[in-house]
Design a protein around this motif. Structure first.
Motif: not given
Length: 410
Positions: A83-88, A90-92
């Protein structure tokens, strides 16, 4: 190459963005991986989709307003690896399960029930849709698409953005929902086709200055009330309508719609069947790879597909079918009514009955509404129950669930 609000992006901007993606291992190595994206940066979202498609990966779009925990839940339910949440940057990490299937575009569809279902479309099927769509859409490369709907949905992304790029025109993507801002952008791009939901199109038509007209507008998603369509046609050079479903994307386009139930001519890569005007039937779509039973009721006449209702929403009154849209159109023509939704309730003694919720400038005497309906509708079409409300409840996707409004008629 395209605008996002007032910012113009060139091919060079896209190439620079690709270079950034190439420098990040979790993006560079996305082949056979499924990436969920939740970002408020529309330029980044579109370029990510194009980059991941080129790499052979899959994309799960998530609406920008979704909170982090909701995005994680959504991405996990769609089988995402990252999951890319708001930023490329940092990822989950959600899964390391290998995935060897062809790259897909994933859409979550709630239909009219609210129960989500995960729809997967291969990039090759999206490409086939774009080719077919551009072939039948009656606009040229000088007509820019003004996309005033979410690009996380296939209507905005495939039809509004990708098809526009394919025909050599420039998409203008609008995330500012202020109607005055949208009207300003339309004036800046006088040769346009505006992609928006019916409610927004109607609002814009009411705010449009007397000396200004829309060039072309495209409506989709839900059937526009007939009086809204009449108003929109008066303010536009051309009103188009398209019909589709999550499994296949766009299915039909009407180049100049006068009757809101007429969805138009099927796209050439699909075979579409339905009933006749006298005996409507389920709309069935056949592509080269699948057959889709839409649960939509309609008919084809002179090669034009018409949509009447969801099969579950059709009201059977003593063996006679009532289609909610027909009753809603009559009620929406009543001067005091702003919005109306017709649905069914079950009467334990007499079966299904027609009911309505309506929004109006003030409550209306029920006998007054009955007398109005009697002028235009057969007795079995007239609602048994009229309910005044300040707002009609809608699903998160903006659609109305007639099933949820229904129940038992006491």
């Amino acid at each position: 190459m395209f605008y996002v609000n007032d910012q113009f992006y060139t091919v060079e901007d896209i190439e620079k963005q690709y270079e950034i993606y190439e420098s990040l291992p979790h993006l560079r190595e996305c082949n056979n991986r499924r990436l969920a994206i939740c970002t408020d940066d529309v330029f980044q979202y579109i370029t990510l989709c194009l980059y991941i498609r080129q790499k052979g990966g899959s994309v799960v779009p998530i609406h920008v307003a979704t909170p982090k925990e909701g995005a994680i839940r959504f991405a996990s339910s769609a089988g995402s690896h990252l999951l890319l949440f708001r930023s490329i940057y940092s990822f989950i990490e959600l899964s390391d399960h290998p995935n060897n299937q062809e790259g897909v575009l994933v859409q979550m569809s709630s239909g009219t029930t609210g129960a989500p279902k995960c729809i997967e479309r291969t990039w090759s099927s999206v490409e086939e849709e774009i080719e077919s769509y551009v072939k039948i859409l009656p606009v040229n490369s000088l007509t820019n698409s003004i996309v005033a709907c979410p690009v996380t949905h296939s209507y905005g992304f495939i039809c509004g953005v990708l098809a526009c790029i394919r025909r050599g025109a420039m998409p203008v993507i609008i995330t500012n929902s202020n109607p005055k801002y949208i009207l300003k952008k339309l004036k800046e791009h006088p040769k346009h086709i505006l992609y928006a939901a019916p409610a927004l199109l109607y609002t814009l038509s009411r705010l449009l200055p007397a000396n200004q007209q829309f060039d072309r507008v495209m409506t989709s998603g839900t059937v526009m009330p007939q009086n809204w369509l009449t108003s929109l046609r008066e303010k536009s050079h051309q009103v188009l309508q398209q019909y589709g479903c999550s499994e296949s994307g766009c299915v039909a386009i009407h180049p100049n719609v006068e009757d809101s139930k007429e969805m138009g001519y099927p796209l050439p890569h699909l075979k579409v069947t339905a009933g006749s005007k006298q005996t409507p039937g389920e709309i069935i779509i056949e592509s080269s790879t699948q057959t889709i039973y839409t649960k939509d009721l309609g008919y084809i006449e002179n090669n034009v597909l018409s949509f009447l209702a969801r099969m579950d929403d059709t009201i059977n009154v003593a063996g006679l079918n009532v289609y909610p849209q027909e009753v809603e159109n009559v009620l929406m023509d009543y001067p005091k009514i702003i919005e109306a939704v017709v649905y069914k309730k079950q009467n334990n003694l007499s079966g299904e009955r027609v009911c309505v919720q309506y929004v109006a400038i003030e409550p209306i005497d029920e006998m007054e509404l009955r007398e109005w309906c009697q002028r235009f509708l057969a007795p079995h079409q007239i609602p048994m129950e009229f309910i005044f409300v300040h707002e009609i409840e809608k699903l998160p996707n903006g659609k109305i669930s007639r099933k949820q409004l229904g129940g038992v008629l006491v």
